[in-house]
Design a protein around this motif. Sequence first.
Motif, PDB file in Angstrom:
ATOM      1  N   SER A  78       0.815  -1.216   0.000  1.00  0.00           N
ATOM      2  CA  SER A  78       0.000   0.000   0.000  1.00  0.00           C
ATOM      3  C   SER A  78       0.843   1.258   0.000  1.00  0.00           C
ATOM      4  O   SER A  78       0.474   2.272  -0.597  1.00  0.00           O
ATOM      5  CB  SER A  78      -0.933   0.005   1.215  1.00  0.00           C
ATOM      6  N   ALA A 109      -8.414  -8.877  -1.607  1.00  0.00           N
ATOM      7  CA  ALA A 109      -8.380  -9.418  -0.245  1.00  0.00           C
ATOM      8  C   ALA A 109      -9.392 -10.540  -0.063  1.00  0.00           C
ATOM      9  O   ALA A 109     -10.506 -10.502  -0.594  1.00  0.00           O
ATOM     10  CB  ALA A 109      -8.639  -8.305   0.766  1.00  0.00           C
ATOM     11  N   GLU A 167      -5.327  -4.043  -3.824  1.00  0.00           N
ATOM     12  CA  GLU A 167      -5.116  -4.952  -2.700  1.00  0.00           C
ATOM     13  C   GLU A 167      -6.432  -5.225  -1.983  1.00  0.00           C
ATOM     14  O   GLU A 167      -6.692  -6.339  -1.530  1.00  0.00           O
ATOM     15  CB  GLU A 167      -4.092  -4.366  -1.722  1.00  0.00           C
ATOM     16  N   TYR A 168      -7.267  -4.203  -1.895  1.00  0.00           N
ATOM     17  CA  TYR A 168      -8.586  -4.377  -1.277  1.00  0.00           C
ATOM     18  C   TYR A 168      -9.456  -5.295  -2.138  1.00  0.00           C
ATOM     19  O   TYR A 168     -10.107  -6.203  -1.631  1.00  0.00           O
ATOM     20  CB  TYR A 168      -9.240  -3.009  -1.100  1.00  0.00           C
ATOM     21  N   GLU A 205      -7.117  -6.157   7.922  1.00  0.00           N
ATOM     22  CA  GLU A 205      -5.733  -5.813   7.619  1.00  0.00           C
ATOM     23  C   GLU A 205      -5.636  -4.878   6.421  1.00  0.00           C
ATOM     24  O   GLU A 205      -4.930  -3.861   6.468  1.00  0.00           O
ATOM     25  CB  GLU A 205      -4.920  -7.081   7.356  1.00  0.00           C
ATOM     26  N   VAL A 206      -6.337  -5.192   5.327  1.00  0.00           N
ATOM     27  CA  VAL A 206      -6.192  -4.385   4.125  1.00  0.00           C
ATOM     28  C   VAL A 206      -6.819  -3.009   4.312  1.00  0.00           C
ATOM     29  O   VAL A 206      -6.288  -1.996   3.820  1.00  0.00           O
ATOM     30  CB  VAL A 206      -6.766  -5.109   2.893  1.00  0.00           C
ATOM     31  N   ASN A 250      -7.609   0.813  -5.340  1.00  0.00           N
ATOM     32  CA  ASN A 250      -7.064  -0.014  -4.277  1.00  0.00           C
ATOM     33  C   ASN A 250      -7.263  -1.487  -4.633  1.00  0.00           C
ATOM     34  O   ASN A 250      -8.237  -2.121  -4.217  1.00  0.00           O
ATOM     35  CB  ASN A 250      -7.759   0.341  -2.959  1.00  0.00           C
ATOM     36  N   ARG A 288      -4.315  -0.997   6.606  1.00  0.00           N
ATOM     37  CA  ARG A 288      -3.104  -0.615   5.868  1.00  0.00           C
ATOM     38  C   ARG A 288      -3.402   0.468   4.833  1.00  0.00           C
ATOM     39  O   ARG A 288      -2.635   1.424   4.668  1.00  0.00           O
ATOM     40  CB  ARG A 288      -2.509  -1.839   5.153  1.00  0.00           C
ATOM     41  N   SER A 289      -4.505   0.331   4.126  1.00  0.00           N
ATOM     42  CA  SER A 289      -4.839   1.276   3.076  1.00  0.00           C
ATOM     43  C   SER A 289      -5.080   2.667   3.643  1.00  0.00           C
ATOM     44  O   SER A 289      -4.580   3.668   3.125  1.00  0.00           O
ATOM     45  CB  SER A 289      -6.075   0.796   2.320  1.00  0.00           C
TER      46      SER A 289
END
Length: 551
Positions: A282, A305, A301-302, A314-315, A299, A318-319
Amino acid sequence: MILPTSFIDRDSTAPPRAEPGQQWWRTAIIYQTYPRSFADSGGDGIGDLPGITARLDHLVELGVDAVWLSPFYPSPQADAGYDVSDYRDVDPIFGSLDDADKLLAAARERGLRVIVDLVPNHTSSEHPWFKAALAAGPGSPERSRYIFRPEKPNNWQSTFGGPAWTQVPDGEWYLHLFDAGQPDLNWDHPEVRAEFRDILRFWLDRGVDGFRVDVAHGLIKQADLADWHYPVEPLTGPATESIRPPMWDQDAVHDVYRDWRRVLEEYPGERILVAEAWVAPSERLAAYVRPDEMHQAFNFEYLEAAWTAAAQHEVITRSLAANAAVGAPTTWVLSNHDVLRHASRLGLPIGSPRPRGIGADDPQPDPVLGLRRARAATLLMLALPGSAYLYQGEELGLPEHTTMPDEARQDPMFRRTQGEQKGRDGCRVPIPWEADAPGYGFGPSGATWLPQPPVFAALALDRQRGVQGSTYEMYRSALRLRAQHQLGAGTLTWADGLDGVLTFQNGSVFVLTNFADTPAALPPGARILISSEPLDSDGKVPTDVTVWAEV
């Protein structure tokens, strides 16, 4: 306690929109239209700009702030328009420049902003520059606008499968990180940089509110073009601060976007840049949205997830932290034109890799479970601070077309991998407006450029509008409540929860998503605002359900 359905609020008023000067993009809901699959006005089975204009009231009724248009430029369509041959015009299959101007005017009249796609990593092989490069020969100034080499310099693979280098008749090789019809530009060349500054101004002068930048992480390549022995996409490779893929996310790319930001700031009205950058972690993604660069970055990564409380916690954490460190909003997304629709993706076993398309012979998602989780995921996403993107048709709960005949597929990914990867056609199918009309009301002829699955009939807009508990009405209600409670401008505070239960407070709204196998209790006295599914008879939240409440 009030027992909810998924549609509580019946007020049809669209949410208020940010006024100019209020940095509208920090909290905006932006709706992606894939022009060839949104609405067809001409009857050829391909969606177009007049079709979008005719359906803008749908977006107003839904309650979004802006619309993003995938590419509509002249193109040989080797990659559905992401191979651009002229950045200053409209492909005749989509209409004309006059149609683009009418769309912009109609959107403005309705209080909608318009973002257009920009494809700067590569052009079409039919672009005048590339034609000139082939004609001019090795060592010519024309070839220096692209990445030509006398010998194949490395082992890079195309993200669509196969080698990333193609040899031309005079023996030289050119780089294409995608299809062979999409040669990569050389962004170290001053003419390339000047050309795109001019393209930005061309569309800004016509009134667009911003640009979604395709492959924003790919413009600059590592100077030595070193070999790469890992997966091509950085989210699936060992990308860390010390290991960067040589074709992605090079530090010098940020100079390009600082330059572009200065261009946008010449114009009034908060014009924006949005990065499509498949970058991890991120903190690396947040670099694209520093104060002097882009305004938003998807995003991914989101999006990737896992559907578990721990992974989501967690995501999200972190974001928010990474973006807060650079003063930027977090931009959430669950579906787009490149990934499995989340109503199908979430119907796959938790933790399984996201496939690049699903065919009839592949393991099939659970459609009931997928839609249930998709509704819960959507309410979770829309409760988060920041901005969010919706992909056309997700407000109807559309699934991926997972049984499309192979002979109907058009994605170059399918062709270049010899069918090993089914590709992205399944999420790009024309959307259904009317259940009993030919082509489900997509256009006057009933023709559709990709086949629609029969399940689309039950999910058509006219079957869901005004129907309590429908996915469409859930989206409408959630967007109105989101605006009313100013969740986009809020602050997330995690609350204590049981294992498998995600709980947080955003302003006056308490949010609970139950990932556990057993029902979860709401705080005493909770007043339900909206729920993705009805609660149990004793007022508890079932598995795979999200609830917004005031406590």
